[in-house]
Write a protein that holds these residues in place. Structure first.
Motif, PDB file in Angstrom:
ATOM      1  N   VAL A 125      58.367  26.405   6.573  1.00 45.58           N
ATOM      2  CA  VAL A 125      59.208  27.733   6.883  1.00 45.58           C
ATOM      3  C   VAL A 125      59.403  28.511   5.628  1.00 45.58           C
ATOM      4  CG1 VAL A 125      61.320  28.448   7.925  1.00 45.58           C
ATOM      5  CG2 VAL A 125      60.513  26.228   8.499  1.00 45.58           C
ATOM      6  N   ILE A 126      59.800  27.747   4.554  1.00 46.67           N
ATOM      7  CA  ILE A 126      59.961  28.893   3.341  1.00 46.67           C
ATOM      8  C   ILE A 126      58.555  29.210   2.732  1.00 46.67           C
ATOM      9  CG2 ILE A 126      62.000  27.668   2.762  1.00 46.67           C
ATOM     10  CD1 ILE A 126      60.704  26.258   0.329  1.00 46.67           C
ATOM     11  N   GLY A 127      57.737  28.493   3.068  1.00 54.77           N
ATOM     12  CA  GLY A 127      56.199  28.834   2.730  1.00 54.77           C
ATOM     13  C   GLY A 127      55.860  30.067   3.423  1.00 54.77           C
ATOM     14  N   ARG A 128      56.088  30.323   4.619  1.00 49.66           N
ATOM     15  CA  ARG A 128      55.909  31.433   5.300  1.00 49.66           C
ATOM     16  C   ARG A 128      56.707  32.431   4.906  1.00 49.66           C
ATOM     17  NH1 ARG A 128      56.459  29.994  11.226  1.00 49.66           N
ATOM     18  NH2 ARG A 128      58.575  30.331  10.644  1.00 49.66           N
ATOM     19  N   GLU A 129      58.153  32.368   4.563  1.00 49.48           N
ATOM     20  CA  GLU A 129      58.854  33.262   4.436  1.00 49.48           C
ATOM     21  C   GLU A 129      58.798  33.809   3.488  1.00 49.48           C
ATOM     22  OE1 GLU A 129      63.940  33.313   3.681  1.00 49.48           O
ATOM     23  OE2 GLU A 129      63.157  31.930   5.049  1.00 49.48           O
ATOM     24  N   TRP A 130      58.441  33.325   2.215  1.00 48.93           N
ATOM     25  CA  TRP A 130      58.234  33.773   0.668  1.00 48.93           C
ATOM     26  C   TRP A 130      56.545  33.857   0.438  1.00 48.93           C
ATOM     27  CZ3 TRP A 130      62.201  29.617  -1.233  1.00 48.93           C
ATOM     28  CH2 TRP A 130      63.423  30.055  -1.122  1.00 48.93           C
ATOM     29  N   HIS A 131      55.934  33.730   1.396  1.00 48.97           N
ATOM     30  CA  HIS A 131      54.308  34.036   1.415  1.00 48.97           C
ATOM     31  C   HIS A 131      53.819  33.145   0.238  1.00 48.97           C
ATOM     32  CE1 HIS A 131      55.040  37.328   4.222  1.00 48.97           C
ATOM     33  NE2 HIS A 131      56.287  37.856   3.416  1.00 48.97           N
ATOM     34  N   MET A 132      54.049  31.890   0.539  1.00 47.61           N
ATOM     35  CA  MET A 132      53.366  31.112  -0.791  1.00 47.61           C
ATOM     36  C   MET A 132      52.245  30.648  -0.699  1.00 47.61           C
ATOM     37  SD  MET A 132      56.976  28.618  -0.516  1.00 47.61           S
ATOM     38  CE  MET A 132      56.242  27.189  -1.488  1.00 47.61           C
ATOM     39  N   THR A 133      51.425  30.478  -1.700  1.00 44.64           N
ATOM     40  CA  THR A 133      49.976  29.747  -1.898  1.00 44.64           C
ATOM     41  C   THR A 133      50.096  28.636  -1.823  1.00 44.64           C
ATOM     42  OG1 THR A 133      50.121  29.955  -4.127  1.00 44.64           O
ATOM     43  CG2 THR A 133      49.426  32.095  -3.215  1.00 44.64           C
ATOM     44  N   THR A 134      48.728  27.911  -1.797  1.00 45.50           N
ATOM     45  CA  THR A 134      48.851  26.359  -1.861  1.00 45.50           C
ATOM     46  C   THR A 134      49.322  25.856  -2.956  1.00 45.50           C
ATOM     47  OG1 THR A 134      46.702  26.401  -0.386  1.00 45.50           O
ATOM     48  CG2 THR A 134      47.142  24.482  -1.615  1.00 45.50           C
ATOM     49  N   ALA A 178      74.062  25.809  -3.787  1.00 42.17           N
ATOM     50  CA  ALA A 178      73.257  27.215  -4.467  1.00 42.17           C
ATOM     51  C   ALA A 178      72.374  27.299  -3.773  1.00 42.17           C
ATOM     52  CB  ALA A 178      73.333  26.818  -5.740  1.00 42.17           C
ATOM     53  N   MET A 179      71.286  26.569  -3.148  1.00 39.92           N
ATOM     54  CA  MET A 179      69.853  26.683  -2.813  1.00 39.92           C
ATOM     55  C   MET A 179      70.079  27.330  -1.403  1.00 39.92           C
ATOM     56  SD  MET A 179      68.380  22.862  -3.845  1.00 39.92           S
ATOM     57  CE  MET A 179      66.827  23.007  -3.044  1.00 39.92           C
ATOM     58  N   THR A 180      71.134  27.265  -0.806  1.00 36.14           N
ATOM     59  CA  THR A 180      71.311  28.207   0.537  1.00 36.14           C
ATOM     60  C   THR A 180      71.323  29.556   0.241  1.00 36.14           C
ATOM     61  OG1 THR A 180      73.861  27.953   0.593  1.00 36.14           O
ATOM     62  CG2 THR A 180      72.688  26.352   1.408  1.00 36.14           C
ATOM     63  N   LEU A 181      71.636  30.104  -0.997  1.00 35.88           N
ATOM     64  CA  LEU A 181      71.887  31.342  -1.658  1.00 35.88           C
ATOM     65  C   LEU A 181      70.495  32.008  -1.953  1.00 35.88           C
ATOM     66  CD1 LEU A 181      75.199  31.227  -3.141  1.00 35.88           C
ATOM     67  CD2 LEU A 181      74.833  31.716  -0.593  1.00 35.88           C
ATOM     68  N   CYS A 182      69.613  31.288  -2.081  1.00 42.83           N
ATOM     69  CA  CYS A 182      68.401  31.599  -2.716  1.00 42.83           C
ATOM     70  C   CYS A 182      67.436  32.631  -1.798  1.00 42.83           C
ATOM     71  CB  CYS A 182      67.393  30.416  -3.132  1.00 42.83           C
ATOM     72  SG  CYS A 182      68.069  29.411  -4.367  1.00 42.83           S
ATOM     73  N   THR A 183      66.880  33.671  -2.362  1.00 44.43           N
ATOM     74  CA  THR A 183      66.191  34.546  -1.633  1.00 44.43           C
ATOM     75  C   THR A 183      64.776  34.612  -1.949  1.00 44.43           C
ATOM     76  OG1 THR A 183      66.866  36.433  -2.631  1.00 44.43           O
ATOM     77  CG2 THR A 183      68.139  35.863  -0.699  1.00 44.43           C
ATOM     78  N   ALA A 184      64.430  33.823  -3.309  1.00 43.34           N
ATOM     79  CA  ALA A 184      63.050  34.152  -3.761  1.00 43.34           C
ATOM     80  C   ALA A 184      62.798  32.640  -4.257  1.00 43.34           C
ATOM     81  CB  ALA A 184      63.290  35.160  -4.950  1.00 43.34           C
ATOM     82  N   LEU A 185      61.652  32.382  -4.555  1.00 42.30           N
ATOM     83  CA  LEU A 185      60.960  31.123  -4.924  1.00 42.30           C
ATOM     84  C   LEU A 185      61.443  30.569  -6.484  1.00 42.30           C
ATOM     85  CD1 LEU A 185      59.231  28.497  -4.273  1.00 42.30           C
ATOM     86  CD2 LEU A 185      57.279  29.723  -5.144  1.00 42.30           C
ATOM     87  N   LEU A 186      61.441  31.638  -7.301  1.00 45.28           N
ATOM     88  CA  LEU A 186      61.827  30.934  -8.616  1.00 45.28           C
ATOM     89  C   LEU A 186      63.399  30.323  -8.843  1.00 45.28           C
ATOM     90  CD1 LEU A 186      60.998  30.710 -11.571  1.00 45.28           C
ATOM     91  CD2 LEU A 186      61.784  32.899 -12.002  1.00 45.28           C
TER      92      LEU A 186
END
Length: 460
Positions: free
Chosen positions: A54-63, A110-118
């Motif tokens: 899910v987060i991979g699709r939300e944040w457009h993550m590569t392999t 705190a992770m529930t508030l994250c909007t980016a991968l870093l």
């Protein structure tokens, strides 16, 4: 009963007094409180595998980003395990467990508030430090409050909460993610922060640790408190303690160090148990961390279907842990470890030979492999504390956890490399099967049997 003010007599008397304690509500309550904490640590550990699609699709993550997301927590766990063993052997088991629980909960929130991968990766790393620190320290603590008779069942019925946390995490993820997304899962995982309060109020420090570090008065006070609580729950006086072998004064007074783990009899034990830790968890996390992605990518299942299929594997692992808890005091540690890795090898080879051509094949054989593999891994949390003396027990368990984390880190990387390299699922499972075979041979030939022996007898 009073205790003489010399370290060797203190350890001898504390061990004898612990050994004569019948099973009561006190032991069960301690196991329950520590178990709740460990349950949620496990819940946190594997959530990333189920939220990754899910987060991979939300944040457009590569392999590469997906692999980093799977492994960053394990790197933190590796470092946390290393630091916690050193700390727990110096400042105490309960303080380290409490700190780790609080940090885990805060990071989940705190992770529930994250909007980016870093920022998510940074928090996941810090949380990994805490999870890696709590689990081996708790294992050392539970071993130290147990007695030799049926210690295997007592410890493993506590340790089973970890795979239970993995299984429940999978079930909750399969239900929550399709309806509400991934953030509520991490909010729920913050619950163990409340357990930190219970730990401070209800859990006494290990009297074995207090005695080994020369805290004579605290060891006596803690042991007396435990005895009163056991007597209150039983409603009758305790039997007199049996005579146990004294711990040499030099060993009792010595502080733990890395060198301890390679001195005398401990060298062979360390090399053997490190091998099994590494192999067991490389196979474990190599399979489970990628299963949702494999179901979705190879067989084009929906995210909901992939999560439910993956859940079956976690539930099978829980069954394997329960079987291990029921038989480990009868068959012994060596047989459970060797047979578990041997069974894992067989299931992975069958899966590799079949080629995992359908989702059902992958489901059935990966679940059977998990059943054997989880039995091995949960047994290590019983077996490793038995192999080291009190002064360096937490360090020994935590360094086993370091090898565990190396396996957790390399497992997903190995599976990802084999899968992306065009070898297909068959090559993935055949390679993992070969690694497990090597671990089974090490366990069968080199594991020392410890069932029915006191901790002081096994590791003076």
């Amino acid at each position: 009963m009073s205790i003489a003010a010399t370290p060797e007599v203190t350890q001898r008397d504390i061990a004898a007094r612990l050994e004569r304690l019948p099973m009561s509500r006190w032991q069960v309550s301690i196991r329950l409180i520590i178990g709740i904490v460990t349950f949620f640590e496990a819940f946190d550990q594997l959530l990333i595998a189920y939220t990754l699609p899910v987060i991979g699709r939300e944040w457009h993550m590569t392999t590469a980003a997906s692999t980093a997301t799977l492994t960053i927590g394990s790197i933190g766990m590796l470092l946390g395990a290393l630091a916690s063993g050193w700390a727990a052997d110096r400042i105490g088991r309960v303080k380290v467990i409490t700190l780790c629980v609080a940090v885990t909960a805060l990071c989940s929130l705190a992770m529930t508030l994250c909007t980016a991968l870093l920022p998510f990766l940074i928090l996941r790393f810090v949380q990994g430090l805490a999870i890696g620190g709590e689990v081996p320290t708790a294992a050392a603590y539970i071993a130290e409050i147990s007695r030799a008779r049926r210690r295997g069942r007592f410890v493993l019925m506590y340790e089973i909460v970890f795979p239970a946390g993995l299984a429940v995490g999978a079930l909750v993820a399969a239900w929550v993610i399709p309806h509400w997304g991934w953030r509520p899962l991490f909010a729920l995982a913050a619950v163990p922060g409340l357990a930190a309060v219970l730990l401070q109020l209800r859990i006494p420090e290990s009297p074995r640790w207090l005695a080994a570090h020369g805290h004579t008065e605290k060891a006596e006070a803690t042991m007396s408190l435990i005895e009163r609580r056991v007597e209150e729950s039983l409603g009758r006086p305790l039997p007199p303690p049996a005579v146990t072998t004294a711990v040499p004064a030099a060993a009792a007074a010595k502080r733990s160090s890395f060198r301890d783990l390679f001195a005398g009899r401990y060298r062979r034990r360390t090399l053997m148990v490190w091998t099994i830790w590494f192999v067991g968890y490389l196979a474990n996390y190599g399979i489970t961390s990628w299963l949702p992605t494999l179901y979705k990518g190879s067989f084009h299942l929906s995210i909901g279907q992939a999560l439910w299929y993956s859940t079956a594997t976690s539930v099978a692992g829980l069954v394997g842990c329960l079987i291990a808890a029921l038989v480990v005091d009868k068959l012994g540690r060596r047989i459970v470890l060797a047979a578990g890795l041997g069974g894992t090898t067989a299931m992975l080879v069958v899966l590799g030979a079949l080629g995992a051509g359908t989702p059902l094949q992958l489901l059935v054989w990966s679940s059977l492999a998990a059943m054997f593999n989880f039995a091995v891994n949960v047994c290590l949390y019983l077996y490793t504390p038995e192999l080291y003396p009190t002064r360096s027990r937490a360090l020994g368990v935590s360094l086993g956890g370091v090898l565990n984390r190396f396996g957790l880190i390399l497992g997903p990387i190995l599976v990802g490399a084999l899968y992306a390299g065009g070898g297909g699922l068959a090559s993935v499972f055949l390679v993992l099967g070969g690694i497990c075979l090597a671990g089974a041979l090490v366990a069968g030939f080199f594991a020392e049997e410890t069932k029915g022996r006191t901790l002081e007898e096994v590791s003076p």
